[in-house]
Motif scaffolding. Structure first.
Motif, mmCIF file in Angstrom:
data_model
loop_
_atom_site.group_PDB
_atom_site.id
_atom_site.type_symbol
_atom_site.label_atom_id
_atom_site.label_comp_id
_atom_site.label_asym_id
_atom_site.label_seq_id
_atom_site.Cartn_x
_atom_site.Cartn_y
_atom_site.Cartn_z
ATOM 1 N N ASN A 155 -0.982 -3.467 6.130
ATOM 2 C CA ASN A 155 -0.606 -2.146 6.638
ATOM 3 C C ASN A 155 0.610 -1.609 5.893
ATOM 4 O O ASN A 155 1.327 -2.353 5.222
ATOM 5 C CB ASN A 155 -0.287 -2.239 8.137
ATOM 6 N N ALA A 156 0.862 -0.315 6.073
ATOM 7 C CA ALA A 156 2.064 0.327 5.551
ATOM 8 C C ALA A 156 2.806 0.954 6.722
ATOM 9 O O ALA A 156 2.224 1.723 7.498
ATOM 10 C CB ALA A 156 1.714 1.383 4.507
ATOM 11 N N ILE A 157 4.084 0.620 6.856
ATOM 12 C CA ILE A 157 4.879 1.107 7.975
ATOM 13 C C ILE A 157 6.151 1.740 7.430
ATOM 14 O O ILE A 157 6.911 1.100 6.694
ATOM 15 C CB ILE A 157 5.230 -0.031 8.952
ATOM 16 N N GLY A 158 6.365 3.017 7.781
ATOM 17 C CA GLY A 158 7.590 3.707 7.371
ATOM 18 C C GLY A 158 7.801 3.723 5.874
ATOM 19 O O GLY A 158 8.941 3.673 5.415
ATOM 20 N N SER A 159 6.720 3.855 5.106
ATOM 21 C CA SER A 159 6.815 3.709 3.656
ATOM 22 C C SER A 159 6.362 4.976 2.924
ATOM 23 O O SER A 159 5.844 5.919 3.535
ATOM 24 C CB SER A 159 5.979 2.515 3.196
ATOM 25 N N HIS A 160 6.524 4.947 1.596
ATOM 26 C CA HIS A 160 6.075 6.033 0.722
ATOM 27 C C HIS A 160 5.201 5.430 -0.367
ATOM 28 O O HIS A 160 5.631 4.521 -1.089
ATOM 29 C CB HIS A 160 7.271 6.749 0.091
ATOM 30 N N LEU A 161 3.970 5.944 -0.487
ATOM 31 C CA LEU A 161 3.017 5.440 -1.475
ATOM 32 C C LEU A 161 2.584 6.589 -2.377
ATOM 33 O O LEU A 161 2.117 7.626 -1.891
ATOM 34 C CB LEU A 161 1.792 4.831 -0.791
ATOM 35 N N TYR A 162 2.734 6.416 -3.691
ATOM 36 C CA TYR A 162 2.357 7.441 -4.657
ATOM 37 C C TYR A 162 1.455 6.813 -5.718
ATOM 38 O O TYR A 162 1.822 5.807 -6.326
ATOM 39 C CB TYR A 162 3.597 8.034 -5.338
ATOM 40 N N SER A 163 0.293 7.421 -5.950
ATOM 41 C CA SER A 163 -0.634 6.871 -6.937
ATOM 42 C C SER A 163 -1.145 7.964 -7.871
ATOM 43 O O SER A 163 -1.176 9.138 -7.526
ATOM 44 C CB SER A 163 -1.826 6.193 -6.239
ATOM 45 N N GLY A 164 -1.571 7.543 -9.087
ATOM 46 C CA GLY A 164 -2.139 8.476 -10.047
ATOM 47 C C GLY A 164 -1.148 9.547 -10.477
ATOM 48 O O GLY A 164 -0.037 9.257 -10.934
ATOM 49 N N HIS A 165 -1.551 10.792 -10.335
ATOM 50 C CA HIS A 165 -0.711 11.923 -10.749
ATOM 51 C C HIS A 165 0.646 11.889 -10.053
ATOM 52 O O HIS A 165 1.685 12.136 -10.681
ATOM 53 C CB HIS A 165 -1.443 13.224 -10.429
ATOM 54 N N TYR A 166 0.651 11.563 -8.772
ATOM 55 C CA TYR A 166 1.912 11.529 -8.027
ATOM 56 C C TYR A 166 2.714 10.291 -8.364
ATOM 57 O O TYR A 166 3.943 10.265 -8.198
ATOM 58 C CB TYR A 166 1.622 11.623 -6.530
ATOM 59 N N GLY A 167 2.048 9.247 -8.853
ATOM 60 C CA GLY A 167 2.771 8.086 -9.346
ATOM 61 C C GLY A 167 3.602 8.420 -10.572
ATOM 62 O O GLY A 167 4.641 7.795 -10.827
ATOM 63 N N VAL A 168 3.149 9.416 -11.345
ATOM 64 C CA VAL A 168 3.937 9.898 -12.482
ATOM 65 C C VAL A 168 5.073 10.793 -12.001
ATOM 66 O O VAL A 168 6.223 10.648 -12.411
ATOM 67 C CB VAL A 168 3.033 10.650 -13.484
ATOM 68 N N ALA A 193 6.174 2.422 -3.013
ATOM 69 C CA ALA A 193 5.302 1.895 -4.060
ATOM 70 C C ALA A 193 4.797 3.071 -4.891
ATOM 71 O O ALA A 193 4.202 4.009 -4.348
ATOM 72 C CB ALA A 193 4.139 1.107 -3.464
ATOM 73 N N THR A 194 5.035 3.014 -6.182
ATOM 74 C CA THR A 194 4.653 4.103 -7.090
ATOM 75 C C THR A 194 3.834 3.526 -8.226
ATOM 76 O O THR A 194 4.300 2.635 -8.941
ATOM 77 C CB THR A 194 5.900 4.803 -7.660
ATOM 78 N N ALA A 195 2.597 4.040 -8.393
ATOM 79 C CA ALA A 195 1.703 3.518 -9.432
ATOM 80 C C ALA A 195 1.046 4.676 -10.165
ATOM 81 O O ALA A 195 0.576 5.629 -9.533
ATOM 82 C CB ALA A 195 0.638 2.609 -8.823
ATOM 83 N N THR A 196 1.005 4.595 -11.491
ATOM 84 C CA THR A 196 0.263 5.606 -12.248
ATOM 85 C C THR A 196 -1.236 5.359 -12.151
ATOM 86 O O THR A 196 -2.031 6.196 -12.561
ATOM 87 C CB THR A 196 0.684 5.578 -13.724
ATOM 88 N N GLY A 197 -1.618 4.193 -11.608
ATOM 89 C CA GLY A 197 -3.017 3.892 -11.331
ATOM 90 C C GLY A 197 -3.266 3.927 -9.829
ATOM 91 O O GLY A 197 -2.815 4.827 -9.123
ATOM 92 N N SER A 198 -3.978 2.919 -9.314
ATOM 93 C CA SER A 198 -4.341 2.858 -7.894
ATOM 94 C C SER A 198 -3.397 1.931 -7.138
ATOM 95 O O SER A 198 -2.657 1.136 -7.734
ATOM 96 C CB SER A 198 -5.784 2.357 -7.744
ATOM 97 N N ILE A 199 -3.438 2.057 -5.813
ATOM 98 C CA ILE A 199 -2.675 1.167 -4.927
ATOM 99 C C ILE A 199 -3.643 0.553 -3.923
ATOM 100 O O ILE A 199 -4.359 1.284 -3.218
ATOM 101 C CB ILE A 199 -1.551 1.919 -4.187
ATOM 102 N N TYR A 200 -3.684 -0.791 -3.865
ATOM 103 C CA TYR A 200 -4.540 -1.505 -2.919
ATOM 104 C C TYR A 200 -3.650 -2.396 -2.050
ATOM 105 O O TYR A 200 -2.894 -3.237 -2.559
ATOM 106 C CB TYR A 200 -5.568 -2.364 -3.649
ATOM 107 N N ILE A 201 -3.727 -2.194 -0.757
ATOM 108 C CA ILE A 201 -2.914 -2.955 0.190
ATOM 109 C C ILE A 201 -3.858 -3.641 1.178
ATOM 110 O O ILE A 201 -4.628 -2.962 1.866
ATOM 111 C CB ILE A 201 -1.916 -2.047 0.933
ATOM 112 N N LYS A 202 -3.795 -4.978 1.243
ATOM 113 C CA LYS A 202 -4.663 -5.706 2.170
ATOM 114 C C LYS A 202 -4.238 -5.471 3.614
ATOM 115 O O LYS A 202 -5.067 -5.437 4.524
ATOM 116 C CB LYS A 202 -4.646 -7.198 1.860
#
Length: 597
Positions: free
Chosen positions: A334-347, A323-332
């Motif tokens: 869990n995250a398993i074996g995943s990659h999450l990038y938000s903001g600066h790293y979303g770019v 999941a890649t977002a130039t903003g925020s990431i909200y997950i109700k």
């Protein structure tokens, strides 16, 4: 020892002091010359040259004397020339003359006070000319007079410059809540995502933001009156994007939705569009790429990719996905074996941004290579067309270019609700480049110029979507990598065998949350509950400001460039750098002396 006896036989001349003058008396044409020396504060000059120490005087030498004047006062200045002090050295100055001596072959010239002469007292009139010559402004003459009347012989402040008045940077006043309050609730068995997640939202014609103009500073001056400019106040520029109207420094919404403000000096304001998926992101939906917010009411399943030029909201879990977002990431969930990038790293990890930048660099390198080959062929008096070189390099040295083009076309094909705009033009240009017969027929340089321009614009447009106050929020993560341009918030169980990096803080909310076998790094602070344990591997916590733990069994902590291995369990402990060393102290007793870690 100076001889003051009458001249002895064999001397050509001798010396004596009489009537405030030095006399050189001849005794014959042959013989030795006498010696002369001065005692402070006298200084002697022989033939215009300053005498140092003892020296012989010849009959034809011109001997002169002077008093070495000791200043009665000094004017001192601070290095920044914002302060000036008067320092009194001597209140009075005695009148001196030369002390008479008998004839001598080795004369020591000394000074003595003039009998019955009154000492010369320093007055304000004596000081004013030097102050005027120095061009000091706003001098406190009364302070000088007080020092002359009652000497302290200490520096007396007599002039103070005027500090420049600092201005105020322009700022943006926000009229909506920037942070999403993650309160997932159910009402009558139905999830009210808009209201209970409290996504910032405005209605049409609502005031979104107001610019507060900068206030320029006022110049000051130093003690000499030279102007000192204040630091230049920084301005910002408001730029309306989608569904925003700007009037008189005020930004109004033209439709309902989540307002978004990006950029630092240039504030881009828009109302983001929202792409809603009622179920899972899986093979049926394909990867999701959207220029706006993405709301997913299910899970992100194995191997899937979700990219948003905005926020990502996931009602379920994230399973071995990205999941890649130039903003925020909200997950109700869990995250398993995943990659999450938000903001600066979303770019940084946005595929379209990465591949477009890479393709532009590859094309520029290819064009430079073509220029070198053309110059080499010309030197050998050979003729090779640019199209031939292009095809040859594309099939040999630059085989990666077609692969990168395919990746970009794949990203574009995944974009939801694509419009015939910039990306449509980029798609057409890339397809033209892949059709070799077309390349032969067109102006190659013009085509490459246009393509590189579009690639640069694509990268810049994605970078402009980077939001500043972002966060990544979820319940727990396992074997997951998270890189956030802001805070990372773990709401429930914790982190196991994961890597977390935050440009802000990493915060664990639940008292029972654990962190095991993971590497956490935050530019701000790390606030953890239980760290380490009997199983799960080693744990590393690294922060720029401080680390606070409720329980830590074992692992390694680092704050700044200082680190410590934790080999024995500790409880309620804070680690931070003080006096250039890592210290730890209990969070239960703030008065406790910190232990050196």
């Amino acid at each position: 020892m100076h001889d003051s006896r009458p001249p002895s036989i064999g001397m050509r001349s001798y010396l004596k002091v009489e009537d405030n003058r030095i006399h050189l008396i001849s005794a014959g044409e042959e013989g030795e010359d006498p010696f002369i020396e001065a005692a402070p504060p006298l200084r002697l000059k022989i033939n215009g040259e300053l005498l140092s120490g003892r020296r012989q005087v010849r009959p034809d030498d011109l001997v002169e004397w002077e008093l070495e004047e000791t200043p009665q006062f000094q004017i001192k200045y601070s290095p920044d020339k914002m302060r000036a002090w008067f320092v009194l050295m001597a209140r009075e100055c005695r009148v001196l003359r030369l002390q008479d001596t008998p004839v001598s072959t080795d004369l020591l010239v000394q000074a003595e006070p003039v009998p019955y002469a009154l000492p010369q007292r320093l007055t304000l009139i004596d000081i004013v000319p030097e102050l005027e010559q120095s061009k000091l402004v706003q001098v406190d003459y009364q302070a000088i007079q007080r020092e002359l009347d009652q000497p302290t012989y200490q520096p007396v402040l007599i002039a103070i410059g005027k500090e420049p008045t600092l201005g105020r940077d322009a700022s943006l006043e926000i009229y909506f809540k920037e942070q999403i309050v993650s309160e997932f609730e159910e009402v009558n068995g139905m999830i009210d995502y808009r209201n209970h997640l409290k996504i910032p939202s405005v209605k049409a014609n609502d005031l979104v933001a107001r610019k507060i103009p900068l206030v320029p500073g006022a110049p000051g001056n130093d003690v000499f009156g030279a102007p000192i400019d204040p630091p230049r106040a920084k301005d910002i520029m408001m730029v309306a994007k989608n569904h925003i109207r700007i009037t008189n420094y005020e930004a109004y919404a033209l439709k309902e939705g989540r307002p978004r403000i990006t950029g630092e000096r240039i504030k881009l304001i828009d109302i983001t569009t929202t792409h809603v998926l009622p179920g899972d992101v899986d093979m049926k939906t394909g990867n999701i790429v959207f220029s706006g917010d993405v709301i997913i009411y299910g899970n992100i399943c194995d191997g899937m990719i979700v990219e948003a030029l905005g926020d990502i909201y996931v009602m379920g879990n994230v399973y071995r996905a990205t999941a890649t977002a130039t903003g925020s990431i909200y997950i109700k969930g869990n995250a398993i074996g995943s990659h999450l990038y938000s903001g600066h790293y979303g770019v940084l990890f946005n595929r379209l941004c990465t591949h477009s930048g890479s393709l532009n660099s590859q094309l520029q390198l290819m064009r430079n290579t073509m220029k070198q080959l053309s110059a080499l062929a010309e030197a050998r008096k050979q003729t090779v067309s640019p199209r031939q070189m292009f095809q040859l390099l594309l099939e040999t040295k630059f085989k990666q270019i077609p692969l990168t083009i395919k990746e970009i076309l794949l990203c574009i094909s995944n974009i939801q609700q694509i419009q015939n705009g910039q990306l449509g033009v980029l798609k057409n240009k890339l397809l033209e480049l892949m059709q070799r017969p077309v390349v032969v027929e067109v102006n190659l340089n013009k085509m490459l110029d246009e393509l590189q321009f579009i690639l640069i614009e694509t990268v810049d447009s994605i970078k402009r979507c980077e939001e500043l106050n972002v966060r990544t929020e979820l319940q727990q993560c396992n074997m997951t990598s998270i890189m956030s341009g802001g805070d990372i918030v773990i709401k429930k169980q914790g982190v196991i065998q994961s890597q977390l990096f935050s440009k802000g803080n990493i915060v664990f909310h639940d008292q029972e949350a654990v962190c095991r076998g993971s590497q956490l790094e935050a530019e701000g602070a790390i606030l953890a509950m239980t760290v380490g344990g009997k199983s799960g591997g080693s744990t590393m916590l690294k922060a720029g400001e401080k680390i606070v733990v409720s329980h830590m069994y074992e692992g390694r902590v680092a704050v700044g460039r200082f680190a410590k291995d934790i080999l024995e369990p500790v409880e309620h402990m804070e680690f931070r750098v003080r006096q250039n060393r890592l210290v730890m102290h209990s969070t239960l007793d703030r008065n406790e002396e910190p232990d050196h870690a």
